[in-house]
Design a protein around this motif. Structure first.
Motif, PDB file in Angstrom:
ATOM      1  N   ILE A 360       0.944  -0.798   0.020  1.00  0.00           N
ATOM      2  CA  ILE A 360       0.470   0.020  -0.205  1.00  0.00           C
ATOM      3  C   ILE A 360       1.225   1.277   0.147  1.00  0.00           C
ATOM      4  CG2 ILE A 360      -1.982  -1.176   0.908  1.00  0.00           C
ATOM      5  CD1 ILE A 360      -0.835   0.071   3.800  1.00  0.00           C
ATOM      6  N   GLY A 361       1.791   0.837   0.524  1.00  0.00           N
ATOM      7  CA  GLY A 361       3.033   2.748   0.898  1.00  0.00           C
ATOM      8  C   GLY A 361       3.790   2.578  -0.834  1.00  0.00           C
ATOM      9  N   ASP A 362       3.185   1.912  -2.292  1.00  0.00           N
ATOM     10  CA  ASP A 362       4.326   2.524  -3.482  1.00  0.00           C
ATOM     11  C   ASP A 362       2.960   3.176  -3.850  1.00  0.00           C
ATOM     12  OD1 ASP A 362       5.177   2.382  -5.332  1.00  0.00           O
ATOM     13  OD2 ASP A 362       4.231  -0.311  -6.133  1.00  0.00           O
ATOM     14  N   GLN A 642      -4.583   5.821   5.887  1.00  0.00           N
ATOM     15  CA  GLN A 642      -3.574   4.326   6.039  1.00  0.00           C
ATOM     16  C   GLN A 642      -1.831   4.337   5.573  1.00  0.00           C
ATOM     17  OE1 GLN A 642      -6.536   1.150   5.359  1.00  0.00           O
ATOM     18  NE2 GLN A 642      -4.637  -0.327   6.028  1.00  0.00           N
ATOM     19  N   VAL A 643      -2.694   4.204   3.992  1.00  0.00           N
ATOM     20  CA  VAL A 643      -1.201   4.854   2.993  1.00  0.00           C
ATOM     21  C   VAL A 643      -0.155   5.897   3.436  1.00  0.00           C
ATOM     22  CG1 VAL A 643      -0.525   5.229   0.820  1.00  0.00           C
ATOM     23  CG2 VAL A 643      -2.223   4.250   0.848  1.00  0.00           C
ATOM     24  N   GLY A 644      -0.555   6.970   4.142  1.00  0.00           N
ATOM     25  CA  GLY A 644       0.543   8.229   4.275  1.00  0.00           C
ATOM     26  C   GLY A 644       1.270   7.723   6.059  1.00  0.00           C
ATOM     27  N   GLU A 645       0.700   7.351   6.702  1.00  0.00           N
ATOM     28  CA  GLU A 645       1.443   6.237   8.210  1.00  0.00           C
ATOM     29  C   GLU A 645       2.307   5.189   7.602  1.00  0.00           C
ATOM     30  OE1 GLU A 645      -2.613   8.084  10.839  1.00  0.00           O
ATOM     31  OE2 GLU A 645      -1.925   5.664  10.817  1.00  0.00           O
ATOM     32  N   GLU A 646       1.886   4.528   6.659  1.00  0.00           N
ATOM     33  CA  GLU A 646       2.668   3.441   6.478  1.00  0.00           C
ATOM     34  C   GLU A 646       4.245   4.446   5.254  1.00  0.00           C
ATOM     35  OE1 GLU A 646       2.870   0.315   6.489  1.00  0.00           O
ATOM     36  OE2 GLU A 646       4.347  -0.199   5.356  1.00  0.00           O
ATOM     37  N   ARG A 647       3.963   4.794   4.760  1.00  0.00           N
ATOM     38  CA  ARG A 647       4.957   5.862   3.916  1.00  0.00           C
ATOM     39  C   ARG A 647       5.629   6.404   5.399  1.00  0.00           C
ATOM     40  NH1 ARG A 647       5.207   6.041  -1.066  1.00  0.00           N
ATOM     41  NH2 ARG A 647       6.134   7.729  -1.094  1.00  0.00           N
ATOM     42  N   ARG A 650       7.572   4.230   6.885  1.00  0.00           N
ATOM     43  CA  ARG A 650       8.852   3.198   5.920  1.00  0.00           C
ATOM     44  C   ARG A 650      10.097   4.691   5.976  1.00  0.00           C
ATOM     45  NH1 ARG A 650       6.020   0.407   1.228  1.00  0.00           N
ATOM     46  NH2 ARG A 650       5.333  -0.817   2.011  1.00  0.00           N
ATOM     47  N   ALA A 651       9.737   5.933   5.522  1.00  0.00           N
ATOM     48  CA  ALA A 651      10.698   7.248   5.173  1.00  0.00           C
ATOM     49  C   ALA A 651      10.900   7.666   6.739  1.00  0.00           C
ATOM     50  CB  ALA A 651       9.748   8.619   5.740  1.00  0.00           C
ATOM     51  N   GLU A 652      10.832   6.950   8.099  1.00  0.00           N
ATOM     52  CA  GLU A 652      11.583   7.462   8.717  1.00  0.00           C
ATOM     53  C   GLU A 652      12.784   6.370   8.881  1.00  0.00           C
ATOM     54  OE1 GLU A 652       9.185   7.329  12.677  1.00  0.00           O
ATOM     55  OE2 GLU A 652      11.119   6.913  13.692  1.00  0.00           O
ATOM     56  N   LEU A 653      11.988   4.434   8.086  1.00  0.00           N
ATOM     57  CA  LEU A 653      13.342   4.336   8.385  1.00  0.00           C
ATOM     58  C   LEU A 653      14.476   4.265   7.232  1.00  0.00           C
ATOM     59  CD1 LEU A 653      11.350   0.840   8.935  1.00  0.00           C
ATOM     60  CD2 LEU A 653      12.909   0.880  10.334  1.00  0.00           C
ATOM     61  N   ASN A 654      13.934   4.893   6.017  1.00  0.00           N
ATOM     62  CA  ASN A 654      14.450   4.473   5.598  1.00  0.00           C
ATOM     63  C   ASN A 654      15.947   5.918   5.835  1.00  0.00           C
ATOM     64  OD1 ASN A 654      14.064   3.170   3.610  1.00  0.00           O
ATOM     65  ND2 ASN A 654      12.879   3.874   2.597  1.00  0.00           N
TER      66      ASN A 654
END
Ligand SMILES: Nc1nc2c(ncn2[C@@H]2O[C@H](COP(=O)(O)OP(=O)(O)OP(=O)(O)O)[C@@H](O)[C@H]2O)c(=O)[nH]1
Length: 878
Positions: A360-362, A642-647, A650-654
């Motif tokens: 969903i994050g793509d 949902q998508v925004g939070e997922e992204r 991920r951005a934090e991880l990146n």
């Protein structure tokens, strides 16, 4: 005068008061009852009368005692009997009451019978003695009276007994009734439990069940296996009762696992009630009815037996067992691979279908056009970026376009800087990105946003091609975006457009007039000369490019710029690339999300929708996105959140991971992973000659499947532009006799761009070459290190054959490979298992020395065999 009451006198004489009353009456005394009084004289008279009687009887008994006759014996027995009887009677009184309480089964009839028998017996005995002896008769009279009194007492007791039982018969009946009701309740409750168990649906007891159970528990006392039905009316025998309680408790416990048996006492009953619930729960699980298997086993990667059990409606233990039978040892929590799941499904006779969860994050996937989208494609305005060397007139041209075609005809219209704007030329719109220069362009590209369709390269006719012109050309080429050349300042006296054309021809920008395909327009941004022609050329080029988009789908696009406005919150300029953006649309922008609250165009006007290639400024986002972020409109706010939070996650991880760029060190890794087919290089040197020499040398490096691509080369220090180009193009920067500027170095550090500095050309070339070759898959080559001759054989039963050998040539090492050669033929090839020099383990034995060796898993060694020792050596790629 002393007076004495009849009952006192009777007591003294040990005769019943009534008898005494009768006697007194017969003696003519005025006596009515046992409470009547007699004078002393009368008393003596009575006494004498009784004493006389007693003496008479005594004399008789004495006579009899001398001649012991059977009658005497009988009399004696009779007396004893009577005596006993008296005591028995008194006991009987108690006994009756006790018996009536404790042994109600001893029926009144039986008692009556026994007593009648006794009476009859007495009469019989008395009658016999009466026939034999008169004195005895008299005594008998006394006993007869006593017997009568006893009889009366017995009758009274009997009546009392009967009365008691008559009265008690009613509650007894009631109890029986109650008992029957309770029994019924128990059966019903038990039936319910069984039903509930069978139905699997009800684990907990309903209130009704519970109340029934409670009643049942209470009713348990009515169910005591007591034959004596009158027990309830006795004073409870606590000891016995407790024993009974214990009994029932035990028996109840025994039956715990079957069906609930009401317990004797309430507490035990309560406890048991809880146990019953547990029991029922347990039963409900064990007798679970199997649900049918699904038609298709839809699984996702890494499912375990528990997950599969849920889908297959089977116990995980069953799945584990089945897998065990299929040869797969696993537990309930262990992830299973796809093959195992497929085999399991086959074993159950169902089809397996793997479901790959959607990422969903793509956001990129939303940019792809579906077949439906392609049917709705319509022409869209081109998006243009203006580039060129400093002061060649980029801003002047943009302003000219803006004021000529934007504010024109819109009285009072305020041109708003939102990072992009549209101009209208002959009814056709062109979108210009408002930030001139290749830095912004490359920055966007570096972040994966290729929004520009066309580049207008501004070159001042009086100045010609300059370093940044070349940079811009290279950026355009790297982005594979067509270029329209605007030769500016033609109004200036020293303007030489032809010279510009000549110069640009060297960079593969050849005018159409000269047989090329690059559009050149000579303009004056200052005067506006031929500016419209540039616009027309842009439209022409757009037609060639067939720029299209589907305006009917949900909008997707890119952030041109974004900021935090004090009054309006996060504000972003979005360029719609597909679909139409509407006010109120829920959307994800980069790593944030929101809903389009307001939308403003480049002229500061509120709009409700924006079609493809339209730049609009929006509000309503949660946080400020970055420029070059992508945006996607979703069906609902929930999904966008949902998508925004997922992204965001991920951005934090990146962020924690350093951006990966090609460096000399990871060059070959990138190449072998197939990421690279060419190595992008930027060359910066102190003089043009060195730049060219380096370029040619690097381009000549030949490594299988990969080539060097010099994407930019120039004279001068390594600047920020070089670094951003390198970042965007994944390039390595080679600096010869030059250094990066401090800003460029900072940017290179933050972007992880590799800058290599040299002052010897050969070194620079060798570094790239060895980087490209040196990390190739290592190739191993066999190298013979020594030859040995076997001179002696030692066979050790537990170890095997030890070859006592002499190193003829070279050396042999412990980890050497060995070949056993006999008569010129290789008999065996393998490894050494041990190498000794005398008794010591050694790593190496050199020529001229003896050694003892063993070959791993091989013992057929003979004297005179030759041993060839070899090693595998890594050789570098050619
Ligand atoms: N004579 C003449 N002067 C021009 C023309 N276009 C621009 N200029 C002048 O050239 C100078 C630089 O113009 P800019 O538009 O600022 O150039 P630029 O490329 O945007 O410069 P940077 O923003 O520094 O990269 C200004 O003084 C302009 O007036 C033109 O067509 N003719």
């Amino acid at each position: 005068m002393v007076k004495i009451r009849i009952y006192e006198l009777a007591k003294e004489l040990n005769i019943p008061s009534k008898e005494l009353v009768d006697k007194a009456k017969s003696l003519g005394m005025d006596v009515k009852s046992h409470m009547s009084v007699v004078t002393e004289t009368e008393s003596n008279k009575i006494k004498q009368n009784f004493v006389k009687k007693a003496n008479d009887s005594k004399s008789v008994s004495n006579k009899k005692a001398v001649n012991k006759t059977p009658n005497d014996e009988l009399n004696k027995n009779h007396q004893a009997q009577n005596k006993n009887k008296g005591s028995q009677d008194s006991k009987a009184k108690i006994k009756i009451s006790v018996k009536s309480i404790r042994k109600p089964n001893t029926s009144p009839q039986n008692n009556k019978k026994n007593r009648d028998n006794n009476l009859k017996k007495n009469f019989k005995n008395n009658h016999t003695s009466d026939n034999k002896n008169n004195s005895f008769n008299k005594t008998h009279k006394t006993f007869d009276a006593k017997a009568q009194a006893d009889s009366i007492k017995r009758r009274q007791n009997k009546e009392l007994y009967e009365k008691t039982f008559e009265n008690s018969s009613n509650p007894q009946k009631e109890l029986d009734k109650k008992r029957a009701v309770k029994q019924k309740n128990i059966h019903e409750a038990a039936k319910k439990i069984v039903d509930n168990t069978n139905n699997k649906t009800k684990i907990k007891l309903s209130n009704t069940d519970r109340s029934n159970d409670r009643e049942n528990v209470n009713s348990s006392k009515y169910r005591q296996p007591v034959n004596n039905s009158h027990k309830e009316f006795t004073k409870p025998d606590l000891k016995k009762e407790n024993q009974a309680g214990e009994f029932w408790k035990k028996s109840s416990n025994k039956k715990k696992n079957t069906q609930s048996e009401p317990t004797f006492n309430k507490r035990a009953g309560h406890k048991n009630h809880k146990q019953k619930i547990k029991t029922k729960t347990k039963v409900a699980v064990t007798v679970r009815k199997e649900r049918p298997l699904p038609d298709i086993l839809q699984y996702t990667e890494g499912m375990n037996a528990q997950d599969l059990g849920k889908i297959l409606h089977r116990e995980p233990t069953e799945i584990v067992k089945k897998l065990f039978m299929l040869g797969v040892m696993t537990n309930q929590n262990q992830s299973l691979d796809d093959d195992t799941i497929e085999i399991l499904a086959t074993d159950y006779g169902v089809d397996a279908q793997k479901i790959v969860p959607e990422d969903i994050g793509d956001l990129d996937k939303y940019f792809e056009l579906s077949d439906d989208d392609k049917k709705n494609l319509k022409k869209r305005p081109p998006v243009v970026t203006i580039m060129g060397h400093v002061d060649h007139g980029k801003t002047t041209l943009l302003d000219r376009l803006r004021h000529t075609h934007v504010t024109e005809g819109e009285a009072g219209g305020i041109t708003q800087h939102i990072g992009a704007y549209q101009v209208d030329i002959n009814g056709r719109l062109i979108t210009f990105l408002d930030t001139p220069g290749h830095e912004a362009f490359t920055e966007m590209r570096a972040r994966g946003a290729d929004v520009t369709d066309l580049i207008v390269l501004v070159v001042a006719a009086d100045d010609g091609v300059m370093p940044q012109t070349i940079e811009a050309i290279n950026h355009a080429k790297a982005a594979k975006v067509p270029v329209i050349v605007a030769v500016n300042k033609i109004d200036k006296p020293g303007a030489n457009p032809n010279h510009v054309m000549e110069q640009l021809s060297e960079y593969e920008l050849i005018p159409e007039d000269w047989g090329g395909n690059t559009i050149f327009v000579n303009i004056s941004a200052k005067t506006g000369q031929n500016v419209d022609e540039v616009l027309e050329m842009i439209n022409l080029q757009a037609d060639i490019l067939e720029l299209q988009a589907d305006p009917n789908r949900k909008a997707v696009g890119t952030v041109i710029e974004a900021k935090l406005d004090k009054g309006r919150g996060p504000v972003a300029t979005l360029l719609v690339q597909q679909g139409t953006l509407h006010v109120g649309d829920p959307l994800v922008v980069g790593n944030t999300f929101g809903r389009v609250r307001s939308m403003t165009n480049d002229r500061g006007r509120r709009v409700k929708s924006a079609t493809p290639s339209t730049p609009v400024e929006i509000t309503g986002l949660n946080t400020v996105p970055d420029s070059a972020d992508k945006f996607v409109v979703f069906d609902d706010e929930k999904t966008s959140r949902q998508v925004g939070e997922e992204r965001a996650k991920r951005a934090e991880l990146n962020d924690r991971q350093k951006a990966h760029h090609v460096t000399i060190d990871n060059l070959f890794d990138s190449m072998s992973e197939g990421e690279l087919k060419e190595v992008a290089v930027i060359i910066k040197a102190d003089v043009q000659g060195t730049v060219e020499a380096l370029r040619q040398s690097l381009e000549k490096i030949e490594v299988k499947g990969v080539r060097v691509n010099v994407i930019h080369s120039a004279v001068g220090a390594i600047n920020e532009s070089d670094v951003s180009l390198a970042a965007a193009g994944n390039a390595i920067i080679i600096g010869f006799n030059v250094r990066p500027t401090s800003q460029a170095q900072q940017e290179a550090d933050s972007e992880s761009v590799d800058i290599r500095l040299h002052n010897v050309i050969y070194n620079a070339i060798e570094e790239i070459e060895s980087a490209m070759k040196g990390m190739l898959e290592p190739v191993y080559q066999e190298k013979v290190t020594g030859n040995l001759t076997v001179r002696e054989i030692f066979k050790v039963s537990k170890l095997g054959t030890i070859a006592g050998s002499f190193v003829d040539q070279g050396f042999i090492q412990k980890d050497s490979g060995v070949r056993l050669i006999r008569n010129g033929v290789v008999i065996y090839e393998g490894k050494l298992s041990s190498l000794k020099h005398y008794k010591d383990d050694v790593k190496e034995v050199k020529a001229g020395n003896e050694c003892g060796l063993m070959i791993e898993n091989y013992n057929d060694i003979k004297v005179e065999d030759q041993i060839e020792a070899f090693i595998m050596e890594e050789v570098s790629a050619e």
